[in-house]
Each structure stands twice: as C-alpha cells, then as structure tokens.
Write a protein that holds these residues in place. Structure first.
Motif, PDB file in Angstrom:
ATOM      1  N   ARG A   1      45.286  42.629  41.676  1.00 45.55           N
ATOM      2  CA  ARG A   1      46.150  43.360  40.738  1.00 45.55           C
ATOM      3  C   ARG A   1      46.483  42.493  39.520  1.00 45.55           C
ATOM      4  O   ARG A   1      46.554  42.954  38.386  1.00 45.55           O
ATOM      5  CB  ARG A   1      47.450  43.752  41.465  1.00 45.55           C
ATOM      6  CG  ARG A   1      48.412  44.562  40.610  1.00 45.55           C
ATOM      7  CD  ARG A   1      49.816  44.496  41.170  1.00 45.55           C
ATOM      8  NE  ARG A   1      50.399  43.162  41.041  1.00 45.55           N
ATOM      9  CZ  ARG A   1      51.535  42.755  41.602  1.00 45.55           C
ATOM     10  NH1 ARG A   1      52.222  43.582  42.376  1.00 45.55           N
ATOM     11  NH2 ARG A   1      52.002  41.529  41.411  1.00 45.55           N
ATOM     12  N   ASP A   2      46.668  41.179  39.768  1.00 47.04           N
ATOM     13  CA  ASP A   2      47.040  40.271  38.681  1.00 47.04           C
ATOM     14  C   ASP A   2      45.826  39.658  37.982  1.00 47.04           C
ATOM     15  O   ASP A   2      45.959  38.705  37.217  1.00 47.04           O
ATOM     16  CB  ASP A   2      47.965  39.161  39.228  1.00 47.04           C
ATOM     17  CG  ASP A   2      49.284  39.756  39.739  1.00 47.04           C
ATOM     18  OD1 ASP A   2      49.599  40.907  39.344  1.00 47.04           O
ATOM     19  OD2 ASP A   2      49.975  39.109  40.537  1.00 47.04           O
ATOM     20  N   GLY A   3      44.646  40.194  38.276  1.00 42.93           N
ATOM     21  CA  GLY A   3      43.436  39.766  37.553  1.00 42.93           C
ATOM     22  C   GLY A   3      42.768  38.534  38.131  1.00 42.93           C
ATOM     23  O   GLY A   3      41.901  37.938  37.482  1.00 42.93           O
ATOM     24  N   GLY A   4      43.128  38.131  39.331  1.00 39.83           N
ATOM     25  CA  GLY A   4      42.537  36.933  39.939  1.00 39.83           C
ATOM     26  C   GLY A   4      41.136  37.196  40.473  1.00 39.83           C
ATOM     27  O   GLY A   4      40.692  38.346  40.585  1.00 39.83           O
ATOM     28  N   GLU A   5      40.423  36.119  40.802  1.00 41.59           N
ATOM     29  CA  GLU A   5      39.068  36.227  41.367  1.00 41.59           C
ATOM     30  C   GLU A   5      39.154  36.006  42.874  1.00 41.59           C
ATOM     31  O   GLU A   5      39.672  34.975  43.331  1.00 41.59           O
ATOM     32  CB  GLU A   5      38.143  35.183  40.724  1.00 41.59           C
ATOM     33  CG  GLU A   5      36.719  35.320  41.239  1.00 41.59           C
ATOM     34  CD  GLU A   5      35.724  34.465  40.452  1.00 41.59           C
ATOM     35  OE1 GLU A   5      36.146  33.541  39.735  1.00 41.59           O
ATOM     36  OE2 GLU A   5      34.515  34.729  40.593  1.00 41.59           O
ATOM     37  N   LEU A   6      38.657  36.968  43.647  1.00 41.79           N
ATOM     38  CA  LEU A   6      38.712  36.850  45.111  1.00 41.79           C
ATOM     39  C   LEU A   6      37.629  35.890  45.590  1.00 41.79           C
ATOM     40  O   LEU A   6      36.525  35.848  45.028  1.00 41.79           O
ATOM     41  CB  LEU A   6      38.515  38.224  45.764  1.00 41.79           C
ATOM     42  CG  LEU A   6      39.523  39.319  45.360  1.00 41.79           C
ATOM     43  CD1 LEU A   6      39.184  40.641  46.058  1.00 41.79           C
ATOM     44  CD2 LEU A   6      40.958  38.904  45.693  1.00 41.79           C
ATOM     45  N   SER A   7      37.935  35.153  46.633  1.00 47.01           N
ATOM     46  CA  SER A   7      36.947  34.223  47.179  1.00 47.01           C
ATOM     47  C   SER A   7      35.991  34.988  48.109  1.00 47.01           C
ATOM     48  O   SER A   7      36.295  36.109  48.555  1.00 47.01           O
ATOM     49  CB  SER A   7      37.645  33.117  47.977  1.00 47.01           C
ATOM     50  OG  SER A   7      38.225  33.701  49.131  1.00 47.01           O
ATOM     51  N   GLU A   8      34.857  34.349  48.433  1.00 43.44           N
ATOM     52  CA  GLU A   8      33.891  34.978  49.326  1.00 43.44           C
ATOM     53  C   GLU A   8      34.547  35.255  50.682  1.00 43.44           C
ATOM     54  O   GLU A   8      34.345  36.316  51.281  1.00 43.44           O
ATOM     55  CB  GLU A   8      32.675  34.062  49.491  1.00 43.44           C
ATOM     56  CG  GLU A   8      31.568  34.757  50.230  1.00 43.44           C
ATOM     57  CD  GLU A   8      30.303  33.931  50.331  1.00 43.44           C
ATOM     58  OE1 GLU A   8      30.249  32.813  49.764  1.00 43.44           O
ATOM     59  OE2 GLU A   8      29.370  34.409  50.999  1.00 43.44           O
ATOM     60  N   SER A   9      35.384  34.324  51.155  1.00 40.37           N
ATOM     61  CA  SER A   9      35.972  34.538  52.488  1.00 40.37           C
ATOM     62  C   SER A   9      36.996  35.684  52.455  1.00 40.37           C
ATOM     63  O   SER A   9      37.104  36.444  53.420  1.00 40.37           O
ATOM     64  CB  SER A   9      36.571  33.242  53.057  1.00 40.37           C
ATOM     65  OG  SER A   9      37.527  32.746  52.172  1.00 40.37           O
TER      66      SER A   9
END
Ligand code: URA
Length: 435
Positions: free
Chosen positions: A11-19
C-alpha cells in the motif's frame, strides 16, 4: 509473516521480497488466507504496481503452486499458444492443426470465456462429443499420437491463478500488467511447453487498449519466459474490431472450418492464424521465419491442416459429420441489425460487441451461466466498410428469444456510422521475440 504487514508494505509503495511473495501465494493456494486480505493486496498491487523482480517472483511462485506438466518426451517440439483474450478469436482452432501437421506437438490447456471475451473450450464444446476433460495420461498420449490435444484447464495446475483470477474478476483488478503477466506466464510455465507464442491483443476488445501498453505487456511476458529457458514470441494483434466475422461458439467453429478449407473470405483471421502458426513452427522446428511462413501457408492451402483438424477432433470424441450438416446447431431466433443511415462503419467498441454476443447467450456474465452454443453474431459490415441506409450490418442469432432486443441495442451502441471513412489500423502491430 503477517498478511497485514505485506498489504501495508505494498500500500505504501514498497517492494515485496521473494519470500513474502512465496508466502502469499502459498496462503492463496492452501486456503489459509481470507479473500478480504488477498483482494486488499491485489488492489494495492493494481494501484502501486510491481517491479520486474516482484513480477518474476509472483510468476514463479504461481507456476509451482500446483502440479506442472512434464512434456520432456516431446523434446524441443512441444508448443503452446496463448491469447490475452478477445472477441471472435478462434485462432487456436486453425493455428494448432497447422503447427501440428508441420511437426509441432501441441498439448494445450485452454480457458473458457468470461465477460465479453470468448474461450476456446466453449467453442470446442459446441462440437457434439468433443471431450475437454481427459486424464493426464490420455492427454499426453493423444498429443503424442496426433500432434494435438486441447482440453480445459486442469484444476491441479496453477491453483493460485484460479483463485486470484476469480477474485480479480470481481474486484476490478484484472487490467493490471504485473497481474496479467504472472497469470498468463505462470499457466504457460506450468503447462510445460518449450515453445510459446503469445497473441497479445490490442484495442477496444482487449485488456490492453493502447499499442504502448500491449508492447509493455508483451515485453514483460517474453522476458520472463526467456529467463525461465523457454522460446517465447509475442505477436501484438489488432482487437479494435472482432477477428473474422463470427462471434459466438458454433458460428466460430464454422468460420474456422471455412479458413481450414481454404476460404479467403476472412483475410484478417487467415493472416493472424498464419502469423501465429509461423512463429510456433519457426521456434519448434528451428527454421528461419521465411521458410516457416511458406510452410504454414502450404499446410493450410494443401488441405493438410484441415485433415489434421479432423483427425484431432475425432481423436477427442468429436462428431465431425456435423461439419457438413447445415442444419446442425441452428439458432431458433434471429434478428438483422439494419443501418439507420448511409456512411462508413467507423469507431467500433469491440468490448460492446462481445457483450452483445454474451447477451444472446454466447458467453457467461457469471461463472455458472449456461452457454447457448447456437448464439452469436455474424458481422456483415466491419470497420471501414460503407453501408447504405436499411442495409444489414449484422445478424444476431440465439435460441433465447427474449435476449434479441437488448442485444440489438448493445450492437447499435457499439459502433458509429460516419460520413468519412476511419483511418486504417494495422492488423499486426509487431512481433517481439525472446529467442
Ligand atoms: N488472461 C489470463 O489468463 N490472465 C489474465 O490476467 C488476463 C488474461
């Protein structure tokens, strides 16, 4: 991990990690995540997007969310095609037999139509006896023996996509490039083919309305396929008008048959089919584009592709005698859409034409709706054609009489007639190759 934190991060524009992505996909597939949290993340992805690394991680996790098909016995000859969805798109019925009679092995799972788009499985089921559900062994053995087998999507393959797609469909989150890329490519990777041609539709009848968006989608899918060691080509094709003249199920099978029997009456359909088939043959046989183009044209014009089509349909239980029976699958009711003025058919809202066919009974508004195989549209005047007042623009067909009036209204609202002809548009925008 907590789903709440993952939703908040996106929601805050972050990048999700593969895990984080793997954890999310496993929660979707095993049913441990509630729909409200899944859809909250889908909407956050829709609004904030995904990086290439996130999209690749999502695709990989979805592809391995269930079983995967092992087509290694076909070596480099296994071939698959996918369309991003359109109106009047019966290309699989023509492309698969052309490619198969030139040596490609097509073991393909196809989808059903939903909303304004049609699906190959619904079209095949209009042929009496055709079996769209086979055991894994029968599926692979049929493809080995006949060069083609086309069935409906197996529930055990990519279960994450089934769940996510159904939720996207009802939460206005379908038209999002990273979600479309991961949905299509995860299915293709789980399907096991080595050579994949993607028909990326562009225009008012498709998810990608502009050539720039279609190119971006195509490039991302091709890159992911290449990273996973596949030969992938994308062909961006026009979906600002329905492909060919028939929209529906039986009427589309009949039109595909005409092309396979050598008809030149539907030049756009013939050209798109030959282009897609040439890509598949060039990749799976390792031959150059010019030789592949010549080979596919010969296969179509010599009648070999038509013979292969009959062999394929019979092998899956279809009754091919109906192909020569003009009374088969005739709609009980029909209506002609007449032009109210002289002029050129100009802008065309192809999604509206797809919805007109759906209203007649050719498609589903909801997942469990029952299809009327006789329902459909036969378009007589397409974009750019001149029409005289009172002349027939299209024929509407159905066995549900009560649908005709609304369908006619939808059809009329889906196109405009103007004094000046519209600017011509390309049929094939471009090819993007990942070999
Ligand atoms: N077709 C698919 O299979 N998935 C999408 O997300 C869109 C079109």
């Amino acid at each position: 991990m907590r789903m709440y934190d993952i939703i908040e991060k996106k929601r805050d524009g972050g990048e999700l990690s593969e895990s984080e992505i793997k954890w999310f996909v496993s929660g979707v597939s095993d049913g441990s995540l509630p729909d409200y949290q899944i859809t909250a993340l889908l909407m956050a992805i829709y609004l904030k997007g995904m990086s290439d690394a996130e999209t690749a991680a999502l695709t990989g996790a979805m592809a391995h969310s269930g079983n995967t098909l092992d087509l290694s016995r076909f070596k480099d000859l296994s071939a698959d095609k996918h369309s991003t969805g359109g109106v009047g798109d019966k290309t699989t019925l023509v492309v698969a037999p052309i490619a198969a009679c030139l040596g490609a092995k097509i073991a393909k799972m196809s989808g059903r139509g939903l909303g304004h788009t049609g699906g190959t499985v619904d079209k095949l089921e209009a042929i009496p006896g055709y079996r769209t559900s086979l055991s894994p062994d029968e599926f692979i053995n049929t493809a080995e023996k006949h060069g083609i087998c086309v069935i409906g999507a197996d529930k055990s393959l990519d279960p994450a996509d089934k769940k996510l797609y159904a939720l996207r469909d009802v939460t206005a989150t379908v038209g999002c490039i990273p979600l479309i890329v991961s949905s299509i490519m995860s299915k293709k990777l789980a399907g096991g083919a080595h050579n994949i041609v993607l028909d990326v539709k562009c225009g008012s009848g498709s998810f990608m309305k502009t050539a720039a968006d279609a190119r971006l989608l195509a490039e991302k899918m091709v890159t992911i396929g290449k990273t996973c060691g596949k030969n992938v080509s994308a062909v961006i094709t026009n979906m600002d008008v329905p492909l060919g003249s028939a929209v529906g199920n039986w009427v589309e099978v009949r039109e595909a048959l005409q092309v396979l029997r050598g008809s030149r009456e539907f030049p756009d359909l013939r050209k798109v089919c030959l282009t897609l088939a040439a890509e598949l043959v060039s990749m799976s046989r390792g031959i150059d584009e010019d030789s592949a183009e010549k080979a596919v044209e010969d296969a179509l014009d010599s009648g070999k592709a038509y013979e292969k089509f009959l062999e394929w349909i019979s092998a899956q239980g279809g009754d091919i005698s109906v192909f020569d029976d003009s009374s088969f699958c005739r709609a009980e009711y029909s209506m002609e859409v007449k032009s109210r003025r002289d002029g050129y058919i100009s802008s065309c809202n192809t999604e509206g034409i797809g919805l007109c066919a759906m209203t007649l009974g050719a498609g589903r508004a909801a997942k469990d709706d029952v299809i009327d195989p006789t329902a459909g549209i036969l378009i007589k005047k397409k974009r750019g054609d001149f029409v005289k007042q009172g002349e027939t623009e299209a024929g509407l067909l159905t066995s549900r009489r009560e649908t005709l009036e609304e369908a006619c209204r939808r059809y009329c609202e889906s196109r405009t007639v103007t004094d000046a002809p519209p600017e011509p548009e390309p049929l094939i925008y471009e090819k993007i190759k990942g070999r």
